[in-house]
Design an enzyme around this catalytic site. Structure first.
Site, PDB file in Angstrom:
ATOM      1  N   LYS A  27      24.964  44.461  47.350  1.00 46.84           N
ATOM      2  CA  LYS A  27      26.303  44.339  46.780  1.00 46.84           C
ATOM      3  C   LYS A  27      26.812  45.728  46.483  1.00 46.84           C
ATOM      4  CE  LYS A  27      29.140  40.958  45.424  1.00 46.84           C
ATOM      5  NZ  LYS A  27      29.257  39.583  45.920  1.00 46.84           N
TER       6      LYS A  27
HETATM    7  P1  NAD Z   1      39.876  36.915  44.243  1.00 49.30           P
HETATM    8  O1  NAD Z   1      40.126  38.306  43.813  1.00 49.30           O
HETATM    9  O2  NAD Z   1      40.517  36.408  45.473  1.00 49.30           O
HETATM   10  O3  NAD Z   1      40.275  35.890  43.045  1.00 49.30           O
HETATM   11  C1  NAD Z   1      39.777  36.003  41.762  1.00 49.30           C
HETATM   12  C2  NAD Z   1      40.567  35.039  40.880  1.00 49.30           C
HETATM   13  O4  NAD Z   1      40.011  35.039  39.572  1.00 49.30           O
HETATM   14  C3  NAD Z   1      42.032  35.423  40.732  1.00 49.30           C
HETATM   15  O5  NAD Z   1      42.817  34.248  40.752  1.00 49.30           O
HETATM   16  C4  NAD Z   1      42.070  36.079  39.362  1.00 49.30           C
HETATM   17  O6  NAD Z   1      43.347  35.971  38.751  1.00 49.30           O
HETATM   18  C5  NAD Z   1      41.059  35.209  38.639  1.00 49.30           C
HETATM   19  N1  NAD Z   1      40.585  35.823  37.411  1.00 49.30           N
HETATM   20  C6  NAD Z   1      40.140  37.087  37.219  1.00 49.30           C
HETATM   21  N2  NAD Z   1      39.803  37.275  35.942  1.00 49.30           N
HETATM   22  C7  NAD Z   1      40.030  36.100  35.310  1.00 49.30           C
HETATM   23  C8  NAD Z   1      39.886  35.652  33.982  1.00 49.30           C
HETATM   24  N3  NAD Z   1      39.420  36.464  33.038  1.00 49.30           N
HETATM   25  N4  NAD Z   1      40.213  34.370  33.694  1.00 49.30           N
HETATM   26  C9  NAD Z   1      40.684  33.542  34.643  1.00 49.30           C
HETATM   27  N5  NAD Z   1      40.828  33.910  35.920  1.00 49.30           N
HETATM   28  C10 NAD Z   1      40.524  35.172  36.246  1.00 49.30           C
HETATM   29  O7  NAD Z   1      38.291  36.772  44.302  1.00 49.30           O
HETATM   30  P2  NAD Z   1      37.445  35.669  45.079  1.00 49.30           P
HETATM   31  O8  NAD Z   1      37.052  36.240  46.388  1.00 49.30           O
HETATM   32  O9  NAD Z   1      38.119  34.349  45.026  1.00 49.30           O
HETATM   33  O10 NAD Z   1      36.114  35.652  44.183  1.00 49.30           O
HETATM   34  C11 NAD Z   1      35.993  34.831  43.023  1.00 49.30           C
HETATM   35  C12 NAD Z   1      34.527  34.656  42.705  1.00 49.30           C
HETATM   36  O11 NAD Z   1      33.865  34.076  43.821  1.00 49.30           O
HETATM   37  C13 NAD Z   1      33.747  35.946  42.405  1.00 49.30           C
HETATM   38  O12 NAD Z   1      32.746  35.651  41.461  1.00 49.30           O
HETATM   39  C14 NAD Z   1      33.118  36.284  43.726  1.00 49.30           C
HETATM   40  O13 NAD Z   1      31.976  37.088  43.577  1.00 49.30           O
HETATM   41  C15 NAD Z   1      32.778  34.899  44.211  1.00 49.30           C
HETATM   42  N6  NAD Z   1      32.542  34.800  45.650  1.00 49.30           N
HETATM   43  C16 NAD Z   1      33.514  35.150  46.540  1.00 49.30           C
HETATM   44  C17 NAD Z   1      33.261  35.011  47.898  1.00 49.30           C
HETATM   45  C18 NAD Z   1      34.293  35.305  48.941  1.00 49.30           C
HETATM   46  O14 NAD Z   1      34.029  35.058  50.125  1.00 49.30           O
HETATM   47  N7  NAD Z   1      35.481  35.779  48.597  1.00 49.30           N
HETATM   48  C19 NAD Z   1      32.016  34.541  48.344  1.00 49.30           C
HETATM   49  C20 NAD Z   1      31.063  34.179  47.394  1.00 49.30           C
HETATM   50  C21 NAD Z   1      31.354  34.309  46.056  1.00 49.30           C
END
Ligand code: NAD
Length: 436
Positions: A126
């Protein structure tokens, strides 16, 4: 206990790593605790368990850029390769102001477990930069991404470690990373990152894959819990790539998404929220605040809404023991990485709330990243239907295998996933032997 003893025991909780601050143990301490829970099930492989508490390689880089106003700014960047026993490193890059080495280490550890639990031929890694990307201009962001890529270029590569998007990064970030790495190498290396734009060797279905995997896991859990998707009430925290797409797929399956939250607003509508309309609002305004298809509610009320599925899809550490004691969902499906603390996990288990853990529920993204990497190597690209069908096969069979171990050993799904994964990683470790 003396202060010295307390410091010693806090440090031991972090695997005895001197470079972590014992006063701020999370989320790496959560990861270590999850590993400890697997110890009784490892048999002779227990001998190797310390491997999982010691990241193989931890790189901290300085990322200086010239800002548009001529000043110089420095950012702190990281790439952690937690374990490479089963294959090259794989894991996302996060741009967020709260990123720390501790967090990146935990996220890398979860990638090791996730890749092994699903059976993908990768280790876990990561990376991230401690920055608020919205505070930078497009040019500044690009210069920062390029300098960061050059700095971590020492240890990444298509057969060494392959980054992907995470919070605060996207396909365009990956395009810049791929270009920078290729420029430094003197030849185009599409396979150095995944989650790229389609025109640069990206894969169809990648952008949707994590949310799709979340939805598939909810559906499979629902089969066991006798919860039909049609009419199921769903609550989603985080409305970005993962939460937004999962919410859309739930709605397309006839479920009722009754509450959504992001960093700008927490909204509820018992009649069900029009997800495509909310997504269009976010695309235009950058957040849910002001969307009038649902009413604002207090964030603490959000966690106790009665529903069939609760999907935390924002950041880690969101479901604390206190919040867990108020959760009224039948199933928690973890879209985010590490959203539930180990203590909260115990509260949910005692209250018979089923938790589909992150290392399974959000593995759809890395699974299609694997497909992208394979397609890049062979320069032969698959159709979206093929990708979605393969994704579904892998996710459903991983879900079934983890469910079976959970039943056999009478443990939560998280422990079952960790049992399968740690066996695979430590078996590879043992068979390779220690060098030299
Ligand atoms: P992203 O940046 O597209 O979205 C993140 C979302 O979380 C946004 O809507 C943001 O407003 C919201 N957010 C941030 N802080 C917040 C808070 N304090 N309270 C409420 N909402 C809040 O990111 P993503 O890619 O959707 O990733 C989200 C999670 O999923 C992370 O933990 C990431 O590690 C995990 N993840 C993502 C992927 C991927 O392919 N994108 C894969 C596996 C895991």
């Amino acid at each position: 206990m003396s202060t010295h003893d307390e410091n010693q025991s806090a440090s031991a909780r972090l695997g005895g790593l001197s470079y972590l601050n014992p006063a701020a143990p999370e989320p790496w301490a959560s990861f270590i605790e999850q590993i400890e829970r697997v110890r009784p099930y490892l048999g002779p492989l227990e001998r190797w368990i310390e491997t999982l508490k010691h990241p193989k390689r931890t790189l901290i880089v300085d990322v200086p850029i010239e800002r548009d106003d001529g000043s110089i700014a420095h950012f702190e960047g990281y790439r952690v390769q937690h374990n490479l026993s089963r294959g090259p490193g794989k894991g996302g890059i996060r741009f967020h102001p709260a990123v720390t080495l501790n967090e990146v280490m935990a996220l890398a550890g979860w990638m090791t477990v996730k890749n092994a639990a699903i059976g993908l031929p990768f280790g876990g890694a990561k990376g991230g930069i401690r920055v608020d990307p919205s505070s930078l201009s497009k040019g500044e962001l690009q210069r920062m991404t390029r300098r960061f890529t050059s700095e971590i270029g020492l240890i990444i590569g298509p057969d060494r470690d392959i980054p992907a998007p995470d919070v605060g990064t996207n396909a365009m970030t990956m395009a810049v990373m791929m270009d920078t790495f290729s420029m430094n190498r003197g030849g185009t290396a599409t396979g150095v990152v995944t989650g790229k734009p389609i025109a640069l060797g990206g894969s169809l279905g990648r952008q949707e894959a994590t949310g799709r995997g979340v939805y598939l896991c909810a559906r499979e859990a629902g089969k066991h819990q006798h919860i039909p998707m049609e009419g199921a009430r769903v609550v989603v925290q985080g409305f970005g790539n993962v939460g937004g797409i999962a919410a859309r797929l739930f709605r397309a399956a006839g479920s009722r998404v009754i509450a959504i939250a992001d960093h700008t607003a927490t909204l509820a509508n018992d009649a069900g929220i029009d997800i495509p309309a909310a997504q269009a609002w976010v695309a235009e305004h950058g957040g849910l605040a002001g969307f009038d298809g649902a009413a604002p509610i207090d964030i603490e009320d959000f966690w106790q809404l009665e529903c069939e599925y609760l999907v935390p899809a924002a950041l880690e550490g969101q479901i604390t023991p206190e919040r867990a004691s108020r959760v009224r969902a039948k199933v928690v499906v973890e879209g985010a990485n590490g959203p539930t603390t180990p203590a909260a996990d115990d509260v949910l288990r005692d209250r018979s709330v089923l938790v589909v853990p992150d290392v399974l529920a959000n593995a759809g993204g890395v699974t299609v990243s694997y497909f992208e990497w394979v397609q890049d190597f062979s320069s032969f690209f698959w159709t979206e239907d093929e990708i979605n069908a393969r994704l579904e096969r892998i996710m459903v069979s991983a879900f079934d295998a983890i469910w079976q171990v959970a039943q056999e050993k009478q443990v939560p799904l998280r422990t079952a996933a960790f049992i399968i994964a740690c066996h695979r990683v430590l078996e590879a470790r043992a068979e390779r032997g220690l060098y030299p």
